[in-house]
Motif scaffolding. Structure first.
Motif, PDB file in Angstrom:
ATOM      1  N   VAL A 222      12.225  -3.425 -51.220  1.00  0.00           N
ATOM      2  CA  VAL A 222      12.397  -4.330 -52.287  1.00  0.00           C
ATOM      3  C   VAL A 222      13.327  -5.560 -51.504  1.00  0.00           C
ATOM      4  O   VAL A 222      13.313  -6.374 -51.855  1.00  0.00           O
ATOM      5  N   LYS A 223      14.221  -5.469 -50.555  1.00  0.00           N
ATOM      6  CA  LYS A 223      15.050  -6.571 -50.117  1.00  0.00           C
ATOM      7  C   LYS A 223      13.652  -7.431 -49.461  1.00  0.00           C
ATOM      8  O   LYS A 223      14.064  -8.503 -49.721  1.00  0.00           O
ATOM      9  N   ARG A 224      12.941  -7.254 -48.293  1.00  0.00           N
ATOM     10  CA  ARG A 224      11.765  -8.634 -47.941  1.00  0.00           C
ATOM     11  C   ARG A 224      11.344  -8.907 -49.262  1.00  0.00           C
ATOM     12  O   ARG A 224      10.972 -10.469 -49.056  1.00  0.00           O
ATOM     13  N   LEU A 225      11.128  -7.867 -50.558  1.00  0.00           N
ATOM     14  CA  LEU A 225      10.621  -9.181 -51.452  1.00  0.00           C
ATOM     15  C   LEU A 225      11.638 -10.035 -52.165  1.00  0.00           C
ATOM     16  O   LEU A 225      11.335 -10.816 -52.384  1.00  0.00           O
ATOM     17  N   GLN A 226      13.250  -9.927 -52.265  1.00  0.00           N
ATOM     18  CA  GLN A 226      14.019 -10.451 -52.600  1.00  0.00           C
ATOM     19  C   GLN A 226      14.188 -11.165 -51.351  1.00  0.00           C
ATOM     20  O   GLN A 226      14.544 -13.009 -52.398  1.00  0.00           O
ATOM     21  N   THR A 227      14.390 -11.380 -50.086  1.00  0.00           N
ATOM     22  CA  THR A 227      14.506 -12.326 -49.860  1.00  0.00           C
ATOM     23  C   THR A 227      13.411 -13.249 -48.483  1.00  0.00           C
ATOM     24  O   THR A 227      13.726 -14.407 -47.750  1.00  0.00           O
ATOM     25  N   THR A 228      11.831 -13.072 -48.894  1.00  0.00           N
ATOM     26  CA  THR A 228      10.889 -13.858 -48.867  1.00  0.00           C
ATOM     27  C   THR A 228       9.361 -14.443 -49.397  1.00  0.00           C
ATOM     28  O   THR A 228       9.602 -13.769 -50.536  1.00  0.00           O
ATOM     29  N   PRO A 229       8.794 -14.716 -48.896  1.00  0.00           N
ATOM     30  CA  PRO A 229       7.525 -14.802 -50.212  1.00  0.00           C
ATOM     31  C   PRO A 229       6.933 -14.483 -50.318  1.00  0.00           C
ATOM     32  O   PRO A 229       5.657 -15.441 -50.564  1.00  0.00           O
ATOM     33  N   TYR A 230       6.112 -13.852 -49.358  1.00  0.00           N
ATOM     34  CA  TYR A 230       5.690 -11.981 -49.190  1.00  0.00           C
ATOM     35  C   TYR A 230       5.500 -11.079 -50.063  1.00  0.00           C
ATOM     36  O   TYR A 230       6.173 -10.080 -50.894  1.00  0.00           O
ATOM     37  N   LYS A 231       4.212 -11.069 -50.341  1.00  0.00           N
ATOM     38  CA  LYS A 231       3.795  -9.297 -51.549  1.00  0.00           C
ATOM     39  C   LYS A 231       2.839  -9.410 -51.928  1.00  0.00           C
ATOM     40  O   LYS A 231       1.825 -11.028 -52.128  1.00  0.00           O
ATOM     41  N   TYR A 232       2.100  -8.023 -51.596  1.00  0.00           N
ATOM     42  CA  TYR A 232       0.878  -7.704 -52.088  1.00  0.00           C
ATOM     43  C   TYR A 232       0.468  -7.928 -53.768  1.00  0.00           C
ATOM     44  O   TYR A 232       1.396  -7.580 -54.425  1.00  0.00           O
ATOM     45  N   LEU A 233      -0.239  -8.294 -54.269  1.00  0.00           N
ATOM     46  CA  LEU A 233      -0.795  -8.169 -55.413  1.00  0.00           C
ATOM     47  C   LEU A 233      -2.018  -7.947 -56.056  1.00  0.00           C
ATOM     48  O   LEU A 233      -2.407  -6.631 -55.419  1.00  0.00           O
ATOM     49  N   TYR A 234      -2.187  -7.362 -57.243  1.00  0.00           N
ATOM     50  CA  TYR A 234      -3.654  -7.681 -57.807  1.00  0.00           C
ATOM     51  C   TYR A 234      -3.785  -6.065 -57.934  1.00  0.00           C
ATOM     52  O   TYR A 234      -4.778  -5.402 -59.176  1.00  0.00           O
ATOM     53  N   ASN A 235      -3.017  -5.365 -58.159  1.00  0.00           N
ATOM     54  CA  ASN A 235      -2.893  -3.884 -57.785  1.00  0.00           C
ATOM     55  C   ASN A 235      -4.248  -3.394 -57.550  1.00  0.00           C
ATOM     56  O   ASN A 235      -4.698  -2.274 -58.398  1.00  0.00           O
ATOM     57  N   MET A 236      -5.046  -3.989 -56.457  1.00  0.00           N
ATOM     58  CA  MET A 236      -6.019  -3.601 -55.715  1.00  0.00           C
ATOM     59  C   MET A 236      -5.746  -2.610 -54.314  1.00  0.00           C
ATOM     60  O   MET A 236      -4.891  -3.588 -53.055  1.00  0.00           O
ATOM     61  N   PHE A 237      -6.732  -2.049 -53.896  1.00  0.00           N
ATOM     62  CA  PHE A 237      -6.201  -1.298 -52.672  1.00  0.00           C
ATOM     63  C   PHE A 237      -8.010  -0.081 -52.606  1.00  0.00           C
ATOM     64  O   PHE A 237      -8.335   0.245 -53.640  1.00  0.00           O
ATOM     65  N   ILE A 238      -7.141   0.532 -51.469  1.00  0.00           N
ATOM     66  CA  ILE A 238      -8.533   1.096 -51.181  1.00  0.00           C
ATOM     67  C   ILE A 238      -7.458   2.625 -50.325  1.00  0.00           C
ATOM     68  O   ILE A 238      -6.923   2.082 -49.320  1.00  0.00           O
ATOM     69  N   MET A 239      -7.905   3.791 -50.993  1.00  0.00           N
ATOM     70  CA  MET A 239      -6.493   5.067 -49.796  1.00  0.00           C
ATOM     71  C   MET A 239      -7.018   5.698 -49.577  1.00  0.00           C
ATOM     72  O   MET A 239      -8.140   6.168 -50.749  1.00  0.00           O
ATOM     73  N   ARG A 240      -7.099   6.839 -48.579  1.00  0.00           N
ATOM     74  CA  ARG A 240      -7.367   7.780 -48.385  1.00  0.00           C
ATOM     75  C   ARG A 240      -6.678   8.756 -49.767  1.00  0.00           C
ATOM     76  O   ARG A 240      -5.898   8.474 -50.597  1.00  0.00           O
ATOM     77  N   ARG A 241      -7.443   9.879 -49.780  1.00  0.00           N
ATOM     78  CA  ARG A 241      -7.217  10.929 -51.497  1.00  0.00           C
ATOM     79  C   ARG A 241      -5.606  11.164 -50.967  1.00  0.00           C
ATOM     80  O   ARG A 241      -4.650  11.148 -52.155  1.00  0.00           O
TER      81      ARG A 241
END
Length: 645
Positions: free
Chosen positions: A187-206
């Motif tokens: 969370v602190k990384r989100l608050q202090t850096t300009p980086y973030k994963y967007l779009y609610n897109m992913f492929i994951m193992r079950r």
């Protein structure tokens, strides 16, 4: 062989992508007026389909989690949207249309979806089955907001999401801190850096998918009980969907920190044209033959585009205030908006939309910051490539952005009335008054063009034409209107002329006053005449020794409600214009004041140098000639000397 399913979310009708792996699903099906055939529906079995307005595409993810066996219990599961898809091939092989945006959002733009599209991006079933099992989790590369001058995800949340309330994000941060402290470093990384994963897109193992959903929906369920969306804009009612992106970011970053999972980040495509195939074929013919009052007109393919109508920012308000601006004109836009804010009333709702194509993130941020009250919304509507290139610009102080006014009927279809204005204005009363004027059934309202009507009486010429002859040439009989401030009844406006018809006329002619001449031609004798106080024209010199035609007009300067500093001598370069001090007093309240002063001083110095050189030129020429030519050069030298003084 591993079993893979990738769900593709649909909320409206778009081109359907379907294969053994790609599985379309209709989201919000419980609330939909039509059940889309040939796809899954998120209201089947255990679901939150009715909550889709708040959860957005996450209602499909919840359905998959709770109804996993209906998908065949795949080893891997993923999620994409109807217009955003994973790119499993090298992204640098594709053409770049918007480098700054693409670098920020890790996107590759595609204007159209060709037959080879999925092969080009590596999203065929065969390639998916080769690619996906190599990893535990695949996601879109982290967005880098620093490319747009944004410092962290909180700042992006405020800027990118219309109507956003940062208190909701603060609730998310607090909830993670108290209930899920293991995620706080991320969370602190989100608050202090300009980086973030967007779009609610992913492929994951079950197993990862199960773990993620237990975390995600537990968090969102708790937030749902704390956030009241009753008075939120339609777009921001999807607040839980937006906060889901933060959950995805902290979850993936936690996986990365554990160093036992194989995680692959890829680029994402963004498809601009996602209409069903039949609609695309119909559009092809419409682009060639458009029916209007001149008959069938041939249009070059791609010259004219349609727009997605913008949704009102306030639930119970069908009025909108529009204007056009470029990035260069952002400081002047800010002054005009500040003047509107200064005279706004609490009981009115001000839904403001700026048409633009190149406004920087920094300028958007500064302009949005002008509005501090809940009855104001300032949004930007990008018209990238919508107007083609065949547009004539007659004067150096005009710009292509002037033509954007022609799109008001199509962009504002969901409104009842629209005010659309220039930005070289200063409002000194509540602009909302214009919505209350009875237009007596007319589609458009504006003030008479006082300067041209006075010039007609004095027999003056413009660009080699007698003004009377020019008005006849453009097909305008009777009154000619200045469209620096117009009010439009949207339904009646669109009945009279479509955007395609207006743009076609603009492309086929070289009008002196650009879209103003187009509107005067098309809406000839259909204008309601506004009192001149709503668009009081300030032109350098005409009030110093007013001609007879201007005496009555000049006397009304103190009663004006909106000052319009039109023509070449703009108030930001000529502060001594009549009522110029009004504009500069407003400018002092904006964050652009120092920039405006710098621009003025720079312009002043160059004007001084230019005038001095011209004075020397004509003074020298006057010594080399005799008679009428000498007298002419002396007059010119005196003119530039007076400007220097």
């Amino acid at each position: 062989m591993a079993l893979v399913k990738i769900l593709v979310s649909y909320h409206d009708k778009h081109r359907i992508f379907k294969s053994d792996i790609l599985t379309p699903i209709q989201t919000g099906a419980a609330l939909a007026s039509e059940c889309f055939p040939g796809m899954l529906h998120d209201d089947d079995g255990k679901n939150i389909s009715a909550e889709n307005p708040r959860y957005a595409e996450l209602s499909a993810q919840y359905w998959a989690w709770k109804n996993y066996q209906k998908l065949g219990n795949p080893d891997y599961i993923g999620f994409m949207h109807y217009r955003r898809h994973f790119i499993f091939n090298e992204a640098n092989q594709f053409r770049s249309y918007h480098p700054e945006l693409e670098q920020c959002y890790q996107l590759v733009y595609f204007h159209h979806i060709r037959k080879s599209y999925f092969k080009d991006i590596g999203l065929t079933d065969d390639n998916i089955l080769r690619f996906v099992p190599q990893y535990d989790c695949i996601c879109v590369k982290e967005a880098d907001f620093s490319k747009l001058g944004i410092q962290n995800s909180v700042e992006d949340y405020k800027n990118r999401i219309p109507g956003s309330n940062v208190k909701d994000l603060e609730l998310f941060f607090k909830l993670i801190e108290t209930d899920y402290p293991q995620y706080m470093p991320f969370v602190k990384r989100l608050q202090t850096t300009p980086y973030k994963y967007l779009y609610n897109m992913f492929i994951m193992r079950r197993e990862l998918f199960e773990s993620y959903n237990e975390f995600l929906f537990a968090v969102l369920d708790k937030l749902d009980k704390q956030i009241d969306t009753t008075h939120y804009t339609p777009n921001y009612k999807r607040v839980l969907g937006y906060l889901g992106e933060f959950c995805l970011s902290v979850f993936i970053n936690k996986l990365k920190s554990e160093e036992k999972w194989k995680i692959k980040e890829v680029y994402c495509s963004f498809c601009c044209d996602t209409r069903p195939q039949r609609a695309r074929i119909t559009r092809f013919f419409k682009n060639y033959f458009i029916k209007n009052n001149l008959g069938l007109v041939k249009i070059k393919q791609g010259e004219i585009m349609s727009f997605e109508p913008i949704v009102p920012a306030f639930k119970h308000c069908s009025y909108v205030i529009g204007m056009s601006s470029s990035n260069q004109y952002a400081p002047y836009l800010a002054v005009y908006l500040q003047s509107i804010i200064d005279h706004a009333k609490e009981e009115n709702l001000y839904d403001i939309v700026v048409f633009e194509t190149d406004m920087s993130a920094e300028n958007k941020k500064r302009i949005r910051a002008l509005a501090h009250t809940p009855n104001f919304s300032i949004r930007f509507y990008n018209l990238q490539d919508a107007f083609g290139t065949k547009l004539y610009v007659s004067q150096h102080y005009f710009a292509k952005q002037c033509y954007y006014r022609l799109a008001l009927g199509e962009v504002f279809k969901k409104y009842q009335k629209a005010i659309f204005t220039d930005i070289d204005l200063a409002a000194v009363s509540d602009i909302f008054e214009l919505f209350k004027i009875d237009m007596q059934g007319k589609p458009i309202a504006a003030c008479e063009e006082i300067l041209w009507h006075a010039d007609i009486r004095e027999g003056k010429r413009q660009h080699g034409f007698s003004i009377d002859d020019y008005l006849e040439k453009i097909g305008c009989s009777g009154v000619y209107y200045n469209t620096g401030v117009v009010v439009a009844d949207i339904a009646k406006f669109n009945e009279k002329a479509s955007f395609r018809q207006l743009l076609q006329i603009a492309q086929e002619n070289k009008f002196i006053n650009l879209e103003q001449d187009v509107l005067n031609k098309v809406f000839n004798n259909c204008f309601y005449t506004l009192p001149s106080c709503y668009n009081f024209e300030i032109i350098n010199g005409i009030f110093e020794e007013p001609a007879e035609a201007f005496k009555n007009y000049a006397a009304e300067i103190e009663n004006a409600k909106i000052y319009h500093y039109l023509a070449a001598d703009k108030v930001w370069f000529f502060p001594n214009l009549p009522k110029g001090y009004v504009w500069w007093e407003i400018a002092r309240k904006t964050s652009y004041y120092e920039k405006l002063l710098e621009t003025y001083i720079h312009s002043y110095c160059w004007r001084f140098v230019g005038n001095y050189l011209k004075y020397m030129k004509y003074h020298l020429f006057s010594r080399l000639v005799f008679g009428k030519m000498k007298a002419r050069y002396l007059r010119k030298a005196d003119t530039y000397l007076s400007r220097i003084k």
